[in-house]
Design a protein around this motif. Structure first.
Motif, mmCIF file in Angstrom:
data_model
loop_
_atom_site.group_PDB
_atom_site.id
_atom_site.type_symbol
_atom_site.label_atom_id
_atom_site.label_comp_id
_atom_site.label_asym_id
_atom_site.label_seq_id
_atom_site.Cartn_x
_atom_site.Cartn_y
_atom_site.Cartn_z
ATOM 1 N N ALA A 49 -37.038 67.387 -39.734
ATOM 2 C CA ALA A 49 -36.083 66.341 -40.091
ATOM 3 C C ALA A 49 -36.627 64.955 -39.761
ATOM 4 N N LEU A 50 -37.306 64.845 -38.635
ATOM 5 C CA LEU A 50 -37.892 63.573 -38.245
ATOM 6 C C LEU A 50 -38.987 63.146 -39.216
ATOM 7 N N ILE A 51 -39.818 64.134 -39.645
ATOM 8 C CA ILE A 51 -40.884 63.835 -40.610
ATOM 9 C C ILE A 51 -40.293 63.393 -41.938
ATOM 10 N N ALA A 52 -39.234 64.088 -42.404
ATOM 11 C CA ALA A 52 -38.599 63.715 -43.672
ATOM 12 C C ALA A 52 -38.012 62.306 -43.594
ATOM 13 N N LEU A 53 -37.408 61.996 -42.458
ATOM 14 C CA LEU A 53 -36.840 60.664 -42.285
ATOM 15 C C LEU A 53 -37.925 59.595 -42.311
ATOM 16 N N LEU A 54 -39.022 59.859 -41.625
ATOM 17 C CA LEU A 54 -40.126 58.896 -41.608
ATOM 18 C C LEU A 54 -40.743 58.726 -42.999
ATOM 19 N N GLU A 55 -40.872 59.836 -43.757
ATOM 20 C CA GLU A 55 -41.405 59.748 -45.119
ATOM 21 C C GLU A 55 -40.472 58.934 -46.012
ATOM 22 N N ALA A 56 -39.162 59.139 -45.865
ATOM 23 C CA ALA A 56 -38.214 58.359 -46.668
ATOM 24 C C ALA A 56 -38.325 56.875 -46.346
ATOM 25 N N GLU A 57 -38.444 56.551 -45.067
ATOM 26 C CA GLU A 57 -38.609 55.154 -44.690
ATOM 27 C C GLU A 57 -39.917 54.577 -45.228
ATOM 28 N N LEU A 58 -40.967 55.418 -45.222
ATOM 29 C CA LEU A 58 -42.253 54.965 -45.759
ATOM 30 C C LEU A 58 -42.155 54.649 -47.247
ATOM 31 N N PHE A 59 -41.495 55.547 -48.017
ATOM 32 C CA PHE A 59 -41.326 55.310 -49.453
ATOM 33 C C PHE A 59 -40.504 54.038 -49.699
ATOM 34 N N GLU A 60 -39.460 53.827 -48.887
ATOM 35 C CA GLU A 60 -38.631 52.641 -49.035
ATOM 36 C C GLU A 60 -39.437 51.371 -48.754
ATOM 37 N N ILE A 61 -40.270 51.444 -47.723
ATOM 38 C CA ILE A 61 -41.108 50.285 -47.395
ATOM 39 C C ILE A 61 -42.096 50.011 -48.511
ATOM 40 N N ARG A 62 -42.689 51.089 -49.082
ATOM 41 C CA ARG A 62 -43.613 50.912 -50.201
ATOM 42 C C ARG A 62 -42.915 50.288 -51.407
ATOM 43 N N GLY A 63 -41.653 50.737 -51.673
ATOM 44 C CA GLY A 63 -40.898 50.147 -52.775
ATOM 45 C C GLY A 63 -40.614 48.675 -52.544
ATOM 46 N N ASP A 64 -40.195 48.342 -51.325
ATOM 47 C CA ASP A 64 -39.958 46.929 -50.997
ATOM 48 C C ASP A 64 -41.236 46.119 -51.135
ATOM 49 N N THR A 65 -42.350 46.699 -50.751
ATOM 50 C CA THR A 65 -43.629 45.993 -50.867
ATOM 51 C C THR A 65 -43.976 45.716 -52.320
ATOM 52 N N ALA A 66 -43.736 46.712 -53.210
ATOM 53 C CA ALA A 66 -44.018 46.513 -54.641
ATOM 54 C C ALA A 66 -43.142 45.407 -55.215
ATOM 55 N N VAL A 67 -41.850 45.399 -54.828
ATOM 56 C CA VAL A 67 -40.945 44.349 -55.315
ATOM 57 C C VAL A 67 -41.396 42.981 -54.839
ATOM 58 N N LEU A 68 -41.768 42.899 -53.566
ATOM 59 C CA LEU A 68 -42.224 41.622 -53.015
ATOM 60 C C LEU A 68 -43.508 41.155 -53.687
ATOM 61 N N ASN A 69 -44.401 42.102 -54.012
ATOM 62 C CA ASN A 69 -45.642 41.735 -54.710
ATOM 63 C C ASN A 69 -45.346 41.172 -56.096
ATOM 64 N N ARG A 70 -44.392 41.815 -56.809
ATOM 65 C CA ARG A 70 -44.031 41.310 -58.139
ATOM 66 C C ARG A 70 -43.412 39.915 -58.024
ATOM 67 N N GLU A 71 -42.535 39.732 -57.051
ATOM 68 C CA GLU A 71 -41.937 38.413 -56.869
ATOM 69 C C GLU A 71 -42.980 37.369 -56.496
ATOM 70 N N LEU A 72 -43.968 37.776 -55.718
ATOM 71 C CA LEU A 72 -45.027 36.850 -55.337
ATOM 72 C C LEU A 72 -45.838 36.419 -56.554
ATOM 73 N N VAL A 73 -46.166 37.389 -57.428
ATOM 74 C CA VAL A 73 -46.897 37.058 -58.659
ATOM 75 C C VAL A 73 -46.078 36.133 -59.536
#
Length: 330
Positions: A49-73
């Motif tokens: 459960a802890l690993i799944a939670l950490l993976e979900a947070e990782l995917f969310e962070i990656r998504g936020d990073t992609a959005v921020l990169n698009r906004e930066l461009v």
């Protein structure tokens, strides 16, 4: 002989050893109870459960990073466009400042007292009639028949590429029209898109002085703002901006083609703006000078024919005169 001492089979030391061994067995049983299979399985579930939670947070962070990169461009692109626009505005500002410096040097009379302007507004049109005997025609009579009873003049000039090809001719005709009016109470120059020749004095009348007339002719030589070859916008803007019930105004349209969608729509729109009074008189007179589109060949471009037809009807409806120039009377 000494008598030997009897040895007991179960001494205190033996009992101590037995007790310690029994205690060790009990301790082993207690410790083994902690790591039963159920406890291990529960620990593994918690880790999953802890690993799944950490993976979900990782995917969310990656998504936020992609959005921020698009906004930066996007922000970088907007910054680049803003810088380009700023550079264009700076060039236009430099040009306007140069024109203003020219006027300031050659036309100090532009700084007219407001009281003098107010007095000029209150003069009767009889003043213009007294000036009529001083009327002088242009050398080649190219604007003959145009009424000169107006006290205020607005030029609406096509500044497109086709007109730039014959710009020296347009400068000549502009000077001739100015010469026809010995003096007027106000002048303005704009292109067919409503861009003023002297932007710093836009939406206000320029007082007629010899210095101003010379500044107009000088600025005309390099004046070339964007134009879409549709004079209707400039005419409508001129009427809506400068008409007043106490002013007699004439608009002079210079052009060689009409690239608008509908001639009927232009006539209808101008009729709605330049309305008639009870005597059938319009708010302003509209005159036009048509320049030939091409000096060679026998086929007249469709856009040039449409301009001539539109200006002929527009001048007829609005109390003006249309003069079509040819290469012969240039």
């Amino acid at each position: 002989m000494r008598r030997r001492r009897n040895v007991e089979g179960f001494s205190l030391s033996f009992l101590d050893c037995i007790s310690c061994g029994f205690g060790a067995i009990l301790l082993l049983l207690v410790l083994s109870k902690i790591y039963e299979p159920s406890v291990i399985e529960k620990s593994e579930e918690d880790l999953d459960a802890l690993i799944a939670l950490l993976e979900a947070e990782l995917f969310e962070i990656r998504g936020d990073t992609a959005v921020l990169n698009r906004e930066l461009v996007s922000r970088r692109e907007e910054t680049t466009e803003t810088r380009m626009t700023l550079a264009q505005l700076q060039r236009e500002l430099d040009k306007v400042q140069g024109q203003y410096a020219l006027i300031s040097e050659d036309a100090p009379a532009l700084d007219v007292d407001e009281g003098e302007l107010e007095a000029a507004r209150q003069r009767l049109t009889a003043e213009m009639r007294r000036l009529r005997p001083n009327f002088r025609r242009a050398p080649d009579d190219s604007i003959g028949g145009i009424p000169v009873d107006s006290e205020y003049i607005i030029f609406v000039i096509d500044t497109s590429g086709s007109m730039q090809a014959k710009w020296d001719w347009a400068e000549e005709k502009l000077g001739e029209v100015l010469d026809v009016y010995p003096t007027v109470k106000g002048l303005q120059i704009m292109n067919d898109n409503g861009r003023f020749m002297f932007e710093q004095h836009g939406r206000t009348w320029l007082p007629d002085t010899p210095q101003l007339r010379q500044a107009i002719k000088s600025t005309m030589r390099q004046w070339a703002p964007f134009s879409d070859s549709d004079p209707s916008d400039g005419i409508a803007y001129a009427i809506q901006t400068f008409w007043a019930p106490d002013k007699k105004i004439s608009i002079y349209v210079f052009g060689d083609e009409f690239q608008g969608q509908s001639m009927e729509a232009v006539l209808r729109d101008i009729d709605g703006i330049n309305v008639e009074d009870e005597d059938g008189n319009r708010l302003v007179r509209i005159h036009a000078v048509g320049f030939p589109y091409s000096f060679s060949g026998s086929t007249i471009p469709q856009s040039s024919q449409r301009f001539a037809g539109l200006m002929r009807l527009l001048c007829e409806r609005n109390g003006g005169t249309f003069v079509a120039l040819t290469n012969r009377n240039r």
